[in-house]
Design a protein around this motif. Structure first.
Motif, PDB file in Angstrom:
ATOM      1  N   ARG A  12       0.736  -0.972   0.318  1.00  0.00           N
ATOM      2  CA  ARG A  12      -0.097  -0.326  -0.296  1.00  0.00           C
ATOM      3  C   ARG A  12       0.398   1.045  -0.047  1.00  0.00           C
ATOM      4  NH1 ARG A  12      -4.645  -1.209   4.265  1.00  0.00           N
ATOM      5  NH2 ARG A  12      -6.165  -2.821   2.547  1.00  0.00           N
ATOM      6  N   ALA A  13       2.065   1.531   0.582  1.00  0.00           N
ATOM      7  CA  ALA A  13       2.838   2.001   0.705  1.00  0.00           C
ATOM      8  C   ALA A  13       3.605   2.279  -0.504  1.00  0.00           C
ATOM      9  CB  ALA A  13       3.893   2.140   1.287  1.00  0.00           C
ATOM     10  N   GLU A  14       3.341   1.884  -1.802  1.00  0.00           N
ATOM     11  CA  GLU A  14       4.044   1.928  -2.849  1.00  0.00           C
ATOM     12  C   GLU A  14       2.848   1.831  -4.010  1.00  0.00           C
ATOM     13  OE1 GLU A  14       6.996   2.724  -3.687  1.00  0.00           O
ATOM     14  OE2 GLU A  14       8.325   2.027  -1.942  1.00  0.00           O
ATOM     15  N   ASN A  15       1.364   1.835  -3.527  1.00  0.00           N
ATOM     16  CA  ASN A  15       0.315   2.018  -4.678  1.00  0.00           C
ATOM     17  C   ASN A  15       0.612   1.168  -4.967  1.00  0.00           C
ATOM     18  OD1 ASN A  15       0.171   4.919  -3.006  1.00  0.00           O
ATOM     19  ND2 ASN A  15       1.465   5.590  -4.285  1.00  0.00           N
ATOM     20  N   ILE A  16       0.293   0.149  -4.852  1.00  0.00           N
ATOM     21  CA  ILE A  16       0.284  -1.129  -6.375  1.00  0.00           C
ATOM     22  C   ILE A  16      -0.821  -1.875  -5.399  1.00  0.00           C
ATOM     23  CG2 ILE A  16       1.928  -3.866  -6.622  1.00  0.00           C
ATOM     24  CD1 ILE A  16       4.653  -1.743  -5.521  1.00  0.00           C
ATOM     25  N   ALA A  17      -1.229  -2.113  -6.504  1.00  0.00           N
ATOM     26  CA  ALA A  17      -3.167  -2.704  -6.442  1.00  0.00           C
ATOM     27  C   ALA A  17      -2.497  -3.976  -5.806  1.00  0.00           C
ATOM     28  CB  ALA A  17      -3.719  -3.204  -7.460  1.00  0.00           C
ATOM     29  N   VAL A  18      -3.734  -4.570  -4.957  1.00  0.00           N
ATOM     30  CA  VAL A  18      -3.310  -5.413  -3.996  1.00  0.00           C
ATOM     31  C   VAL A  18      -4.541  -6.736  -3.928  1.00  0.00           C
ATOM     32  CG1 VAL A  18      -3.355  -4.597  -1.522  1.00  0.00           C
ATOM     33  CG2 VAL A  18      -2.179  -6.995  -2.192  1.00  0.00           C
ATOM     34  N   GLU A  19      -4.094  -7.731  -3.869  1.00  0.00           N
ATOM     35  CA  GLU A  19      -5.809  -8.776  -2.869  1.00  0.00           C
ATOM     36  C   GLU A  19      -5.617  -9.285  -2.066  1.00  0.00           C
ATOM     37  OE1 GLU A  19      -9.891 -10.678  -5.673  1.00  0.00           O
ATOM     38  OE2 GLU A  19      -8.244  -9.006  -6.348  1.00  0.00           O
ATOM     39  N   VAL A  20      -6.302  -9.494  -1.612  1.00  0.00           N
ATOM     40  CA  VAL A  20      -5.980 -10.992  -0.069  1.00  0.00           C
ATOM     41  C   VAL A  20      -6.968 -11.759  -0.572  1.00  0.00           C
ATOM     42  CG1 VAL A  20      -5.501 -11.518   2.563  1.00  0.00           C
ATOM     43  CG2 VAL A  20      -4.817  -9.411   1.865  1.00  0.00           C
ATOM     44  N   ILE A  21      -6.109 -12.484  -0.920  1.00  0.00           N
ATOM     45  CA  ILE A  21      -7.397 -14.283  -0.959  1.00  0.00           C
ATOM     46  C   ILE A  21      -7.342 -15.211   0.451  1.00  0.00           C
ATOM     47  CG2 ILE A  21      -7.746 -16.700  -2.299  1.00  0.00           C
ATOM     48  CD1 ILE A  21      -7.260 -14.932  -5.064  1.00  0.00           C
ATOM     49  N   PRO A  22      -8.101 -15.889   1.298  1.00  0.00           N
ATOM     50  CA  PRO A  22      -8.376 -15.873   2.247  1.00  0.00           C
ATOM     51  C   PRO A  22      -8.307 -17.602   1.842  1.00  0.00           C
ATOM     52  CG  PRO A  22      -9.902 -15.553   1.955  1.00  0.00           C
ATOM     53  CD  PRO A  22      -9.615 -15.050   1.256  1.00  0.00           C
ATOM     54  N   GLY A  23      -7.328 -18.130   3.280  1.00  0.00           N
ATOM     55  CA  GLY A  23      -6.618 -19.681   3.093  1.00  0.00           C
ATOM     56  C   GLY A  23      -7.489 -20.724   4.270  1.00  0.00           C
ATOM     57  N   VAL A  24      -7.277 -21.182   4.059  1.00  0.00           N
ATOM     58  CA  VAL A  24      -8.348 -22.406   5.706  1.00  0.00           C
ATOM     59  C   VAL A  24      -6.593 -22.958   6.218  1.00  0.00           C
ATOM     60  CG1 VAL A  24      -8.824 -24.679   6.598  1.00  0.00           C
ATOM     61  CG2 VAL A  24      -9.671 -23.731   3.866  1.00  0.00           C
ATOM     62  N   THR A  25      -6.989 -22.230   7.813  1.00  0.00           N
ATOM     63  CA  THR A  25      -6.275 -22.189   8.059  1.00  0.00           C
ATOM     64  C   THR A  25      -5.626 -23.199   9.122  1.00  0.00           C
ATOM     65  OG1 THR A  25      -4.930 -20.658  10.169  1.00  0.00           O
ATOM     66  CG2 THR A  25      -7.042 -21.784  10.248  1.00  0.00           C
ATOM     67  N   ALA A  26      -4.748 -23.584   8.953  1.00  0.00           N
ATOM     68  CA  ALA A  26      -3.922 -25.152  10.178  1.00  0.00           C
ATOM     69  C   ALA A  26      -4.965 -26.157  11.398  1.00  0.00           C
ATOM     70  CB  ALA A  26      -2.442 -24.865  10.629  1.00  0.00           C
ATOM     71  N   GLY A  27      -5.297 -24.313  12.442  1.00  0.00           N
ATOM     72  CA  GLY A  27      -6.506 -24.956  13.017  1.00  0.00           C
ATOM     73  C   GLY A  27      -7.894 -25.137  12.826  1.00  0.00           C
ATOM     74  N   ALA A  28      -8.327 -24.978  11.798  1.00  0.00           N
ATOM     75  CA  ALA A  28      -8.741 -25.558  11.111  1.00  0.00           C
ATOM     76  C   ALA A  28      -9.104 -26.209  10.219  1.00  0.00           C
ATOM     77  CB  ALA A  28     -10.006 -24.395  10.503  1.00  0.00           C
ATOM     78  N   ALA A  29      -8.061 -26.798  10.158  1.00  0.00           N
ATOM     79  CA  ALA A  29      -7.677 -28.235   8.784  1.00  0.00           C
ATOM     80  C   ALA A  29      -7.825 -29.121   9.789  1.00  0.00           C
ATOM     81  CB  ALA A  29      -6.627 -28.198   7.519  1.00  0.00           C
ATOM     82  N   ALA A  30      -7.046 -28.973  10.793  1.00  0.00           N
ATOM     83  CA  ALA A  30      -6.563 -29.935  12.149  1.00  0.00           C
ATOM     84  C   ALA A  30      -7.943 -30.731  12.762  1.00  0.00           C
ATOM     85  CB  ALA A  30      -5.558 -29.522  12.852  1.00  0.00           C
ATOM     86  N   ALA A  31      -8.943 -29.328  12.765  1.00  0.00           N
ATOM     87  CA  ALA A  31      -9.861 -30.062  13.683  1.00  0.00           C
ATOM     88  C   ALA A  31     -10.840 -30.756  12.767  1.00  0.00           C
ATOM     89  CB  ALA A  31     -11.023 -28.580  14.238  1.00  0.00           C
ATOM     90  N   ALA A  32     -10.907 -30.105  11.222  1.00  0.00           N
ATOM     91  CA  ALA A  32     -11.875 -31.077  10.611  1.00  0.00           C
ATOM     92  C   ALA A  32     -11.154 -32.078  10.372  1.00  0.00           C
ATOM     93  CB  ALA A  32     -11.616 -30.132   8.648  1.00  0.00           C
ATOM     94  N   SER A  33      -9.848 -31.903   9.981  1.00  0.00           N
ATOM     95  CA  SER A  33      -9.396 -33.744   9.952  1.00  0.00           C
ATOM     96  C   SER A  33      -9.587 -35.066  10.964  1.00  0.00           C
ATOM     97  CB  SER A  33      -7.743 -33.569   9.781  1.00  0.00           C
ATOM     98  OG  SER A  33      -7.157 -34.907   9.334  1.00  0.00           O
ATOM     99  N   LEU A  34      -9.655 -34.318  12.542  1.00  0.00           N
ATOM    100  CA  LEU A  34     -10.507 -35.250  13.220  1.00  0.00           C
ATOM    101  C   LEU A  34     -11.602 -35.448  13.540  1.00  0.00           C
ATOM    102  CD1 LEU A  34      -8.136 -33.052  15.993  1.00  0.00           C
ATOM    103  CD2 LEU A  34      -7.708 -35.868  15.244  1.00  0.00           C
ATOM    104  N   GLN A  35     -12.026 -33.916  12.788  1.00  0.00           N
ATOM    105  CA  GLN A  35     -13.698 -34.356  13.108  1.00  0.00           C
ATOM    106  C   GLN A  35     -14.262 -33.760  14.810  1.00  0.00           C
ATOM    107  OE1 GLN A  35     -16.299 -37.303  11.191  1.00  0.00           O
ATOM    108  NE2 GLN A  35     -14.754 -37.331   8.894  1.00  0.00           N
ATOM    109  N   ILE A  36     -13.860 -32.927  15.171  1.00  0.00           N
ATOM    110  CA  ILE A  36     -14.011 -32.364  16.550  1.00  0.00           C
ATOM    111  C   ILE A  36     -13.791 -30.708  16.780  1.00  0.00           C
ATOM    112  CG2 ILE A  36     -12.496 -34.455  17.489  1.00  0.00           C
ATOM    113  CD1 ILE A  36     -10.205 -32.349  18.343  1.00  0.00           C
ATOM    114  N   PRO A  37     -14.892 -30.365  16.272  1.00  0.00           N
ATOM    115  CA  PRO A  37     -15.529 -28.845  16.336  1.00  0.00           C
ATOM    116  C   PRO A  37     -14.408 -28.298  17.474  1.00  0.00           C
ATOM    117  CG  PRO A  37     -17.090 -29.748  17.821  1.00  0.00           C
ATOM    118  CD  PRO A  37     -15.809 -30.841  17.697  1.00  0.00           C
TER     119      PRO A  37
END
Length: 481
Positions: A325-350
Motif C-alpha cells: 500500500r505504501a507503494e500504491n500497488i494494487a493488492v488483493e487478499v485471498i483467504p486460506g484454510v488455517t492449520a487449526g481449522a484443518a486439524a479440527a476438520a481432519s479429527l472431526q472435532i469442533p
C-alpha cells in the motif's frame, strides 16, 4: 505419471493402423477425428473400414508392413489381435523411433491413446497410463457435461485475432492480460451464446484499448499482488479464487510450508521464488520479501505471495500489505484454510461446541527470536475457567513451557490436548495427551513442525481416525475413557 501428454499433428505422412477387423475400425475412427486420411494395412477390411475406404478416408496398404511402410509415421497402431504380429510391429516401430500403440498390451506401447473430449480447436485428452481406462472414460463423460459445446468456436475466433494482437502488444504480461480479459469477459460470453458479430466487436475494442495503454508510457500498467492463503498443504483445500490467481501469476513467492501439489497449480511459465522460513532459520528476511513483491509488481508483473494457511493468521500478511500500500500497488487478499481449522476438520472435532466450548483462541507458540510465549496479552486465568478452546501454532518445541504456564494459570491437570502434525497432508500424525503430561515431558509429543496443539475439552471428544495417546497416570486414562 509414466507417460507424458503430447499432441501430434497429422499434416504429413498419415498414421498407420495395422489390422482390418472391428478393433482396427474403432482406432481408425478415433484417428479420423484429426487425420484427413488413415492408412490401414490388412489382408481385408471389415464393412466399416470398407465404407471409409469408399469415402477416401482410408487407404488400404499391404498386410504385414515392414520397416519402409512404418518409417516416418506420426503414429502406428497395431490392432491385429494376433500376439506375434502385434509384437513384431511394435518392435519395428520402437527401433525406428515411431510412436506405437497396441491396444490392451501396455508393455508393447510407447504411446497411449487417451480418452478425448472434442470441442474442435479445444481438445482435452485424459490418460491413466493404461492403468484404468474405464476411469478415463468416466472422467471424459464428466468433462463432456462441464465444457461448453461452443468452446472450440471461441478458440477458433481467438486464433483469428492472434496476429493482430502480436502486432499490437509486445509478448509478455500485457498480452496475456488482454487474453485473460477477453476470455473472462463479455466477448467470450457473446461467442458462447452464438453471437459472433458482437464477440468480434468486443474483442476489437479490447485490443484497441490495450494497445493504446501499452503505447502510452504514462499509462503503462502497473503490476498487482495477490496475498494468497495456500491452506495447510492439501491442494483440494484451496479456494477457486486462489487457483485462478496461481494460473494468472507471472511470479510466485512461496513459503516453506506450501505443499508441492499447490505449486503444481501455478502457470508453467511463472517464476517460482522460495522465500520459506523455519523457526530460527529465515532464508529470506521479511524486508527482502517486501522488496521483492514491490519490485516485481512495479515491473508490471502479476505476483502471487503464496502463504501457508491464511495470510492474516500468523502469516505476516499485514506487514506485506502495508509495504504494498505504501507503494500504491494494487493488492488483493485471498483467504486460506488455517492449520487449526484443518486439524479440527481432519479429527472431526469442533473447535467450539455448545456443551463444552463457547470460544476459540488462536495463539502463537513462540515470540520474536524463537522464545517461548509469555502470554502477557492474554487473561489465562479467565480462559482457565472452562468453555474455551486454545489453538497453539508453532508450539511443538515450546509445548512443555506453554503447558506449564497454563497449569500455573489454573487449567486443570487432566485437560485434554491433541497435537496434529502436517494437518490435511498424507503424512498427518495426531497425538493425544493432557496438559500435565506435556508439562512434565517436553519430548512426549514426538512430533515435528508444522503442527498445531489444541487445548480444551473439545480435544477429549471422539476423533475420527487413529490417534496416538500418551498416558501418564490414572487421571489421564479417565480423561480418555
Amino acid at each position: 505419471m509414466r507417460t507424458f501428454p503430447i499432441f501430434v499433428r497429422f499434416d504429413g505422412k498419415p498414421p498407420l493402423v495395422v489390422g482390418g477387423g472391428p478393433l482396427a475400425a474403432i482406432k481408425t475412427r478415433l484417428l479420423l477425428k484429426r487425420a484427413d486420411r488413415v492408412d490401414v494395412a490388412a489382408e481385408g477390411l471389415n464393412p466399416e473400414l470398407s465404407s471409409l475406404e469408399a469415402e477416401g478416408k482410408v487407404v488400404m496398404q499391404p498386410a504385414h508392413p515392414d520397416m519402409d511402410q512404418i518409417r516416418g509415421r506420426p503414429l502406428v497402431i497395431s490392432a491385429t489381435e494376433i500376439e506375434d504380429e502385434d509384437a513384431r510391429i511394435a518392435e519395428i516401430a520402437r527401433a525406428l523411433g515411431v510412436p506405437v500403440n497396441v491396444p490392451d498390451r501396455p508393455a508393447l506401447c510407447t504411446a497411449a491413446l487417451p480418452a478425448i473430449v472434442d470441442r474442435g480447436e479445444v481438445t482435452v485428452a485424459i490418460g491413466t497410463s493404461a492403468a484404468a481406462p474405464v476411469l478415463a472414460q468416466r472422467l471424459r463423460a464428466w468433462l463432456e457435461n462441464e465444457l461448453h459445446p461452443r468452446l472450440g468456436d471461441l478458440a477458433e475466433l481467438a486464433g483469428q485475432f492472434r496476429e493482430r494482437v502480436a502486432g499490437s502488444l509486445a509478448e509478455g504480461t500485457g498480452r496475456r492480460r488482454l487474453w485473460e480479459k477477453i476470455f473472462d469477459g463479455p466477448a467470450a460470453q457473446a461467442m458462447l451464446h452464438g453471437d459472433e458479430e458482437t464477440a468480434r466487436k468486443l474483442i476489437d475494442r479490447e485490443i484497441e484499448s490495450a494497445a493504446s495503454a501499452g503505447n502510452d508510457a504514462a499509462h503503462a500498467p502497473h503490476g498487482r499482488v495477490f496475498l494468497v492463503g495456500a491452506g495447510p498443504g492439501d491442494p483440494e483445500l484451496l479456494t477457486m479464487k486462489a487457483i485462478r490467481a496461481l494460473k494468472a501469476a507471472d511470479v510466485v513467492l512461496y513459503d516453506k510450508l506450501v505443499g508441492d501439489g499447490v505449486l503444481e497449480l501455478a502457470r508453467r511459465e511463472a517464476e517460482l521464488i522460495s522465500v520459506g522460513k523455519a523457526k530460527g532459520a529465515h532464508s529470506v528476511p521479511q524486508p527482502e520479501i517486501n522488496a521483492l513483491l514491490v519490485a516485481r509488481a512495479k515491473a508490471g508483473r502479476t505476483v502471487v505471495r503464496l502463504k501457508g494457511g491464511d495470510p492474516f493468521i500468523f502469516g505476516r500478511g499485514g506487514e506485506e500489505l502495508d509495504a504494498l500500500r505504501a507503494e500504491n500497488i494494487a493488492v488483493e487478499v485471498i483467504p486460506g484454510v488455517t492449520a487449526g481449522a484443518a486439524a479440527a476438520a481432519s479429527l472431526q472435532i469442533p473447535l467450539t461446541h455448545r456443551d463444552v466450548s463457547h470460544t476459540v483462541t488462536f495463539v502463537s507458540g513462540h515470540e520474536a527470536g524463537g522464545k517461548a510465549p509469555s502470554f502477557e496479552h492474554l487473561d489465562l486465568k479467565a480462559l482457565a475457567s472452562g468453555n474455551n478452546t486454545l489453538v497453539v501454532y508453532m508450539g511443538v518445541t515450546t509445548g512443555a513451557v506453554i503447558a506449564q504456564r497454563l497449569l500455573e494459570a489454573g487449567f486443570r491437570e487432566a485437560l485434554p490436548v491433541i497435537a496434529v502434525e502436517n494437518a490435511s497432508r498424507p503424512n498427518e500424525r495426531r497425538v493425544a495427551t493432557t496438559i500435565s503430561t506435556l508439562a512434565n515431558d517436553a519430548d512426549s509429543l514426538g512430533l515435528n513442525s508444522p503442527a498445531v496443539l489444541i487445548f480444551g475439552e473439545v480435544a477429549g471428544l471422539p476423533a475420527a481416525g487413529a490417534v496416538e495417546t500418551i498416558l501418564a497416570h490414572e487421571e489421564v486414562a479417565r480423561a480418555y475413557a
